[in-house]
Write an enzyme that holds these catalytic residues in place. Structure first.
Site, PDB file in Angstrom:
ATOM      1  N   ARG A  10      27.470  60.734 -70.337  1.00 43.53           N
ATOM      2  CA  ARG A  10      26.725  61.913 -70.796  1.00 43.53           C
ATOM      3  C   ARG A  10      25.482  61.496 -71.586  1.00 43.53           C
ATOM      4  O   ARG A  10      24.466  62.191 -71.573  1.00 43.53           O
ATOM      5  CB  ARG A  10      27.612  62.836 -71.642  1.00 43.53           C
ATOM      6  CG  ARG A  10      28.167  62.195 -72.902  1.00 43.53           C
ATOM      7  CD  ARG A  10      28.917  63.175 -73.768  1.00 43.53           C
ATOM      8  NE  ARG A  10      29.563  62.508 -74.889  1.00 43.53           N
ATOM      9  CZ  ARG A  10      29.796  63.073 -76.076  1.00 43.53           C
ATOM     10  NH1 ARG A  10      29.429  64.315 -76.298  1.00 43.53           N
ATOM     11  NH2 ARG A  10      30.402  62.400 -77.025  1.00 43.53           N
ATOM     12  N   GLU A  58      27.703  80.590 -69.204  1.00 49.62           N
ATOM     13  CA  GLU A  58      27.421  79.685 -68.086  1.00 49.62           C
ATOM     14  C   GLU A  58      27.086  80.415 -66.786  1.00 49.62           C
ATOM     15  O   GLU A  58      26.241  79.962 -66.009  1.00 49.62           O
ATOM     16  CB  GLU A  58      28.617  78.752 -67.851  1.00 49.62           C
ATOM     17  CG  GLU A  58      28.761  77.659 -68.887  1.00 49.62           C
ATOM     18  CD  GLU A  58      29.469  78.130 -70.155  1.00 49.62           C
ATOM     19  OE1 GLU A  58      29.539  77.358 -71.117  1.00 49.62           O
ATOM     20  OE2 GLU A  58      29.946  79.292 -70.166  1.00 49.62           O
TER      21      GLU A  58
END
Length: 312
Positions: A10, A58
């Site tokens: 990440r 989202e």
């Protein structure tokens, strides 16, 4: 190993976005109130005017990304894998996949190694979900260096891309100047008795397992598959022909992920025995990441034991 620098993929996602923005001015980054966790905060610090926080929404974020993509700008929509692939699946399928829009999805915190966040956040189904969407490219880098390259490689693809990143910091396997080509796997270790086909952070543990197998006289070829879709079928078939046995290793359900993709490939033309190592049709649980990886048999020792039994 303790003195070796470790990075989460990440972090490579965040660094890759910053590097990409220095080359191309037509990208924006969207996040769902998770910039610190997804590491898009690195991009926000450098390019605040190109970072959009969509809040904890989202599904809306994917719709916004789809709209932005119709203008010629390339959006990178970022969230945890559980939310990017799971919660927003319908929007990804219908608003991004169906019109084949140029949206890049950065899904972090994938797999069992999310750790203490537990089963609700440990997404072991995302690759399976994204594989079913026509035209979706799926990239799952094995380390920080590959993660950076994945971000740029995704930009060069005309169409939707799903990139899978992890939370757990791991040592780099690949070098900074190593070639990264979408759809092409790489042999990391030669062997003649069995091929271990691994993806994501478990490539590291597959290499550890191969070392232990070598001590027992078993020569295992290790292949890094960073692109699940399109799969490097040519390489997979060649490995099957050379070693006669295939083991797939993934931090994902054994249903619908890398193992299923490899089996689909081999069943058509090169059927050989295949052993799938991953999450066996169960949910995860809360606990330290490395302890969970060990408990679910995904560490070097676990892979070694399963491969040894399979070969013998």
């Amino acid at each position: 190993m303790s003195d070796v620098k470790k990075y989460a993929t990440r972090e490579g996602y965040g660094a890759g976005l910053v590097a990409l923005a220095k080359k191309h001015d037509n990208i924006v980054v969207l996040d769902a109130d998770l910039a610190a966790a997804t590491k898009t905060g690195m991009f926000k610090k450098e390019y605040p005017e190109k970072h959009i926080d969509c809040g904890i929404a989202e599904c809306d974020m994917m719709g916004i990304a789809a709209g932005i993509a119709t203008t010629g700008v390339v959006p990178y929509a970022s969230s945890f894998a559980m939310f990017a692939a799971g919660r927003a699946f319908e929007q990804v399928r219908n608003s991004i996949g169906y019109p084949h829009l140029n949206v890049k999805i950065g899904a972090t915190h994938a797999g069992i190694s999310v750790g203490e966040d537990g089963a609700t956040h440990q997404c072991n189904e995302d690759i399976a979900l994204m594989r079913t969407i026509p035209g979706m490219t799926i990239i799952n880098p094995c380390d920080y260096n590959e993660a950076i390259k994945a971000v740029e490689a995704a930009y060069e693809i005309d169409g939707p891309v799903y990139m899978r990143f992890g939370r757990l910091a791991m040592p780099n396997i690949t070098s900074e100047d190593e070639k990264f080509e979408v759809g092409k796997g790489k042999v990391l270790r030669e062997g003649s008795d069995v091929t271990i086909v691994a993806t994501g952070l478990l490539v590291h543990f597959a290499l550890e397992a191969a070392e232990k197998l070598a001590a027992d006289g078993i020569n295992a070829k290790v292949v890094n598959i960073h692109t699940i879709k399109p799969l490097d079928e040519e390489l997979i078939k060649a490995c099957a022909k050379e070693t006669g046995k295939i083991v797939t290793v993934e931090e994902h359900s054994v249903i619908g992920g890398l193992g299923s993709a490899v089996c689909d490939c081999l069943a058509e033309s090169n059927p050989v025995p295949v052993k799938k190592i991953g999450i066996y049709d169960v949910f995860g649980e809360s606990g330290p990441a490395l302890e969970l990886i060990k408990k679910y048999g995904l560490d070097g020792e676990g892979i070694y034991t399963k491969v040894k039994e399979f070969v013998k």
